[in-house]
Design a protein around this motif. Structure first.
Motif, PDB file in Angstrom:
ATOM      1  N   GLN A 350       0.807  -1.220   0.000  1.00 44.97           N
ATOM      2  CA  GLN A 350       0.000   0.000   0.000  1.00 44.97           C
ATOM      3  C   GLN A 350       0.841   1.273   0.000  1.00 44.97           C
ATOM      4  O   GLN A 350       0.297   2.354  -0.239  1.00 44.97           O
ATOM      5  N   HIS A 351       2.133   1.153   0.290  1.00 51.16           N
ATOM      6  CA  HIS A 351       2.969   2.345   0.417  1.00 51.16           C
ATOM      7  C   HIS A 351       3.662   2.683  -0.901  1.00 51.16           C
ATOM      8  O   HIS A 351       4.052   1.793  -1.651  1.00 51.16           O
ATOM      9  N   LYS A 352       3.858   3.984  -1.103  1.00 53.07           N
ATOM     10  CA  LYS A 352       4.530   4.414  -2.330  1.00 53.07           C
ATOM     11  C   LYS A 352       5.941   3.851  -2.404  1.00 53.07           C
ATOM     12  O   LYS A 352       6.417   3.492  -3.475  1.00 53.07           O
ATOM     13  N   TRP A 353       6.602   3.767  -1.247  1.00 52.81           N
ATOM     14  CA  TRP A 353       7.985   3.286  -1.268  1.00 52.81           C
ATOM     15  C   TRP A 353       8.074   1.807  -1.613  1.00 52.81           C
ATOM     16  O   TRP A 353       9.178   1.310  -1.854  1.00 52.81           O
ATOM     17  N   GLY A 354       6.959   1.130  -1.660  1.00 54.89           N
ATOM     18  CA  GLY A 354       7.000  -0.312  -1.924  1.00 54.89           C
ATOM     19  C   GLY A 354       6.027  -0.753  -2.992  1.00 54.89           C
ATOM     20  O   GLY A 354       5.514  -1.871  -2.918  1.00 54.89           O
ATOM     21  N   SER A 355       5.787   0.084  -3.981  1.00 52.58           N
ATOM     22  CA  SER A 355       4.795  -0.324  -4.990  1.00 52.58           C
ATOM     23  C   SER A 355       5.135   0.143  -6.393  1.00 52.58           C
ATOM     24  O   SER A 355       4.244   0.389  -7.198  1.00 52.58           O
ATOM     25  N   ILE A 356       6.416   0.269  -6.700  1.00 51.23           N
ATOM     26  CA  ILE A 356       6.736   0.620  -8.095  1.00 51.23           C
ATOM     27  C   ILE A 356       6.942  -0.647  -8.922  1.00 51.23           C
ATOM     28  O   ILE A 356       7.177  -1.734  -8.384  1.00 51.23           O
ATOM     29  N   SER A 357       6.842  -0.473 -10.211  1.00 53.16           N
ATOM     30  CA  SER A 357       6.991  -1.604 -11.131  1.00 53.16           C
ATOM     31  C   SER A 357       8.464  -1.925 -11.325  1.00 53.16           C
ATOM     32  O   SER A 357       9.355  -1.115 -11.047  1.00 53.16           O
ATOM     33  N   ALA A 358       8.713  -3.116 -11.833  1.00 54.45           N
ATOM     34  CA  ALA A 358      10.088  -3.491 -12.185  1.00 54.45           C
ATOM     35  C   ALA A 358      10.639  -2.521 -13.230  1.00 54.45           C
ATOM     36  O   ALA A 358      11.798  -2.123 -13.160  1.00 54.45           O
ATOM     37  N   LYS A 359       9.800  -2.120 -14.170  1.00 49.81           N
ATOM     38  CA  LYS A 359      10.275  -1.203 -15.208  1.00 49.81           C
ATOM     39  C   LYS A 359      10.734   0.119 -14.602  1.00 49.81           C
ATOM     40  O   LYS A 359      11.759   0.669 -14.988  1.00 49.81           O
ATOM     41  N   GLU A 360       9.963   0.624 -13.649  1.00 51.00           N
ATOM     42  CA  GLU A 360      10.328   1.888 -13.021  1.00 51.00           C
ATOM     43  C   GLU A 360      11.602   1.719 -12.179  1.00 51.00           C
ATOM     44  O   GLU A 360      12.468   2.594 -12.180  1.00 51.00           O
TER      45      GLU A 360
ATOM     46  N   HIS B 426      -2.545  10.946   4.200  1.00 49.47           N
ATOM     47  CA  HIS B 426      -1.091  10.890   4.230  1.00 49.47           C
ATOM     48  C   HIS B 426      -0.511  10.372   2.915  1.00 49.47           C
ATOM     49  O   HIS B 426      -0.861   9.287   2.476  1.00 49.47           O
ATOM     50  N   ASP B 427       0.357  11.190   2.332  1.00 49.58           N
ATOM     51  CA  ASP B 427       1.211  10.745   1.221  1.00 49.58           C
ATOM     52  C   ASP B 427       0.461  10.449  -0.073  1.00 49.58           C
ATOM     53  O   ASP B 427       1.060   9.929  -1.008  1.00 49.58           O
ATOM     54  N   GLU B 428      -0.844  10.784  -0.144  1.00 52.55           N
ATOM     55  CA  GLU B 428      -1.567  10.515  -1.381  1.00 52.55           C
ATOM     56  C   GLU B 428      -1.675  11.774  -2.230  1.00 52.55           C
ATOM     57  O   GLU B 428      -1.815  12.880  -1.703  1.00 52.55           O
ATOM     58  N   VAL B 429      -1.644  11.570  -3.551  1.00 52.22           N
ATOM     59  CA  VAL B 429      -1.994  12.643  -4.475  1.00 52.22           C
ATOM     60  C   VAL B 429      -3.515  12.640  -4.570  1.00 52.22           C
ATOM     61  O   VAL B 429      -4.102  11.741  -5.176  1.00 52.22           O
ATOM     62  N   ALA B 430      -4.144  13.608  -3.921  1.00 49.26           N
ATOM     63  CA  ALA B 430      -5.601  13.595  -3.820  1.00 49.26           C
ATOM     64  C   ALA B 430      -6.137  14.998  -4.028  1.00 49.26           C
ATOM     65  O   ALA B 430      -5.453  15.990  -3.791  1.00 49.26           O
ATOM     66  N   ALA B 431      -7.372  15.067  -4.500  1.00 46.73           N
ATOM     67  CA  ALA B 431      -8.008  16.359  -4.755  1.00 46.73           C
ATOM     68  C   ALA B 431      -9.424  16.348  -4.216  1.00 46.73           C
ATOM     69  O   ALA B 431     -10.105  15.314  -4.230  1.00 46.73           O
ATOM     70  N   VAL B 432      -9.844  17.508  -3.753  1.00 42.34           N
ATOM     71  CA  VAL B 432     -11.217  17.692  -3.283  1.00 42.34           C
ATOM     72  C   VAL B 432     -11.782  18.945  -3.947  1.00 42.34           C
ATOM     73  O   VAL B 432     -11.073  19.661  -4.666  1.00 42.34           O
ATOM     74  N   GLU B 433     -13.049  19.218  -3.687  1.00 40.23           N
ATOM     75  CA  GLU B 433     -13.681  20.407  -4.252  1.00 40.23           C
ATOM     76  C   GLU B 433     -12.895  21.649  -3.843  1.00 40.23           C
ATOM     77  O   GLU B 433     -12.491  21.795  -2.689  1.00 40.23           O
ATOM     78  N   ASP B 434     -12.698  22.549  -4.791  1.00 40.78           N
ATOM     79  CA  ASP B 434     -11.873  23.730  -4.524  1.00 40.78           C
ATOM     80  C   ASP B 434     -12.695  24.797  -3.807  1.00 40.78           C
ATOM     81  O   ASP B 434     -13.161  25.769  -4.393  1.00 40.78           O
TER      82      ASP B 434
END
Lengths: 508, 508
Positions: A350-360, B426-434
């Motif tokens: 679920q974490h960004k630091w642990g969810s990239i692809s092999a290609k990336e 936390h740590d998500e690229v997220a958007a809400v109503e402006d």
């Protein structure tokens, strides 16, 4: 007193003695040795190994006759002895050192291209799993592994380790789940540890692991401290910490394949400040007589890698997007080898630091390599058995490993001095031999296109030089002959991502 | 004097008169008009349109009766007239304005979500190609197109345009190839232009293009100046420039769908400095009585988008890697709509700016959207006929267009006020109503994972709110029902790249 009458260069000569086992030998007693030959003299702290046994360990750097003397708090007089040092085992090239400022080589001059992975607590899992990890490593392109001396409390890491570093009783772990997981800021109730009484078996086992890794040609990048803790090991006081550092150095420093990582995510440890890290560094510099490689790994804030005790950068990226692309900047800033120990892992957690692809991940490897640094591996695939390579080892499941092997083959075929970024071709990520200055007409040039997909490239370096052009598909792991070019080179490419070019000056 | 006795709101009312055609009417004569009703009064410069015809153009913003008077250097007395303004054509929503600080809407209040593309000189290609471009636009999701008034000299753009803006003779283009292509710093020999004598046909044609785009609901983002020049149009003197700006504004400002881009890559024009741009801006602000949207596009160095005359950012990325990820930063810095007019194009040419994949371009679109801004399109695929969408128009070949349509559908379904970055998860690229401030429990939340591939996500916004969860595959263009969640949400994802989540509060 026991010791072998001969040892191979860069292996461990151990002197052991019987002594007292009552009281607390870890704090009540001391032992030290002096080892000398025509070429070197080293004074070394020993340690208590349990069951009334005290040991001093020494790694000779020269062949020939050596003498030693040992003194201890429980000895009336020095004990002396002598041994001879034979030529090194061909598989043991000595300690890895910084070479050519930004790169590395073994003590014997053999080139060392850092190709590391991370399995934080692989050696504290079941024996079967440890064997599986070692088998995986044996078949892998990795020549370094980062792992912890202390056990780890973190998501996917709630079970107790197979052994603890201290005598005592751990907090009950049975009720810990991802829902009630806490990043402890204080010592949880239920722990009963004597932080001045080590459990030698824990350390003996790590030594066996270091030795096995050494025989496999793999460096043990030991993480001495870390924040993922429910046992209080990250919150000991200065006296306890010092006892630990002395013990760790006395036990492990004589192994040729040890690197020191003072901490993982040093800045995530609320009980430690910069003064603490500088203090541990000074202990290391004075107690480790071999001056193994030393670094410290960051969470959010980089340590100042300009500090003179730091031999190389051990970087965790601080941006999810622009990562290995900063390698050249970090070279400029720190003037040391840039090792990207954590650049996000291939996986799907679920974490960004642990969810990239092999290609990336492989893309980041190439970006780092063509900027004169070294990305490193990790893998975090969810699995039904809860085994994730990044923490526990086990089997490698990802697609990056073979591509990393391929890249390291390309690097090994490249200049002995390693690579430096080359700005001689407008707007390209390119590398040439690391001579310290940018040539107008390089003898070797590796150009990487990353996620850009040019259908052709035109270059013009000079009018006289013949270049063998190789078209490299970094994902498909192919090298295609692009012919010999001179003057203006028009190179047709497949318009795919992850392509590279290698230009090699043709020797007449 | 000729004029229509009625016109629809936001269409063009034109008054034309016969006048002298000898000498140089562009500099010797002038004409202006005053238009008024109960609701507005505007004084407007007219222009000479060749063949002894002078025109003044006016766009009414209100229904009802209007009066006007026209005076000119060649008239003894004012001419007067009246006309009535009818309700607007339903397809004409008026001028696009900034709405809610970071977003846009038409004059009539209809939401405008900027979805632009770039075809720099499409209107100076063959008639057949122009028709093909218009057909492509008709079927596309684009509602804005950036293009130049001056012709373009650049790689893939060496042929002469179908018309020139001035009377005279161009340098011979027949010998120009990619090998001898020069970025001219001075006027090449062989040009014979009168920079004070316009070619009205060139501008008449652009007007017809603006009108046709307007009927298609497409904004004409006019690039008034640019550096890609072998005819000297980028190196005229202040007097010539001013004549040009007056002429352009007099001709084009009355079209509801015009935007002003002062320049493309303003900083790549060696003959112009900041003082020049500020001067043109002041001309625009005083002469364009409708205050159409105004911006300026950068090469390497951003213009200071805080300048009060700038209505929105028109950004070219300055980093090949971290691009749309800076959208939230630019919002903070400039406090204006962030339009990423050049964020690299889908294609396969030799340049980094024109060789990213559709997946990467669409990823940049989503990164921008979920940070409260707007990426824009361009396409640079090599072709045998030398036609590249980015410069010439023609047919769209790429895979990004349909995904852009899908994203804009998602945005259109989203909050009327547009999106702002949300840091509540936390740590998500997220958007809400402006709404201008970050809610603890948003009524709408769009979360984008980009190249990260989580197999699940756990969120916990509050304990009371029911959220409809939609799982969006931004590449496959699917929306999958993820069920209604409350409290701790455990959302299973496919572990693929380019996924997004939409959380919508369930209305009871």
């Amino acid at each position: 007193m026991e010791f072998a009458d001969s040892v191979r260069k860069w292996d461990v000569l151990e002197v052991s003695l019987k002594g007292p086992s009552d009281g607390n030998p870890f704090t009540d007693e001391w032992i030290r040795g002096k080892f000398w030959s025509d070429n070197e003299t080293k004074e070394i702290e020993g340690f208590y190994d349990g069951n009334g046994i005290y040991r001093v360990r020494f790694m000779p750097s020269f062949e020939g006759g050596y003498h030693f003397s040992v003194s201890a708090s429980f000895l009336d007089a020095e004990r002396q002895g002598a041994f001879s040092v034979l030529g090194n085992d061909p598989s043991n090239h000595g300690i890895v050192r910084v070479f050519n400022k930004f790169h590395m080589a073994y003590e014997d001059g053999t080139r060392y291209i850092p190709s590391g992975t991370t399995c934080y607590v692989w050696e504290m899992q079941s024996r079967a799993l440890q064997e599986e990890t070692l088998n995986s490593l044996e078949e892998s392109p990795f020549n370094k592994i980062r792992f912890c001396i202390f056990p780890k409390h973190y998501v996917y890491n709630f079970h107790d380790p197979v052994s603890f570093p201290y005598v005592g009783k751990p907090v009950d772990s049975s009720a810990i789940t991802v829902d009630n997981f806490t990043e402890y800021k204080g010592l949880p109730e239920g722990n009963e540890w004597d932080y001045k009484r080590f459990n030698p078996e824990h350390f003996q086992h790590i030594e066996r692991c270091i030795e096995r890794l050494g025989r496999m040609g793999i460096e043990a990048d030991l993480i001495v401290m870390h924040p993922y803790d429910r046992w209080g090991f990250s919150m000991m006081d200065r006296e306890e910490d010092d006892l630990y550092w002395h013990y760790v150095i006395a036990r492990f420093a004589a192994y040729h394949n040890v690197w020191w990582s003072l901490a993982n995510e040093y800045d995530f440890m609320p009980a430690k400040g910069l003064g603490d890290w500088e203090h541990y560094a000074s202990l290391l510099c004075s107690l480790d007589k071999y001056q193994h490689l030393r670094s410290i790994h960051n969470g959010r804030h980089f340590y100042d890698y300009r500090r003179p005790w730091i031999t190389h950068c051990s970087i965790q990226k601080t941006d999810h997007y622009r990562t290995a692309e900063n390698t050249d900047l970090w070279r400029e800033m720190y003037q040391k080898p840039v090792i990207l120990d954590e650049i996000a892992y291939e996986g799907n957690i679920q974490h960004k630091w642990g969810s990239i692809s092999a290609k990336e991940l492989v893309r980041r490897y190439w970006e780092a390599a063509c900027r004169g640094g070294y990305a490193q591996h990790g893998e975090t695939y969810l699995s039904d058995d809860g085994i994730l390579w990044w923490a526990h080892g086990g089997k490698l499941k990802g697609e990056s490993v073979e591509r990393i092997r391929f890249l390291y083959r390309i690097l090994a075929e490249g200049p002995e001095k390693g690579l430096m970024p080359y700005d001689g071709i407008h707007d390209e990520v390119a590398a040439v031999e690391d001579t310290g200055s940018s040539p107008k007409v390089p003898s070797y040039c590796l150009i990487y296109f990353g996620f850009f997909r040019p259908a052709f490239k035109d270059y013009h370096l000079d009018d006289e030089t013949d270049y063998q052009v190789d078209i490299i598909d970094t994902w498909e792991m192919t090298v295609t002959d692009g012919g010999i070019h001179r003057g203006r080179m028009h190179i047709v490419l497949p318009g795919k991502e992850y392509m590279a070019l290698r230009l090699t000056r043709v020797q007449l």
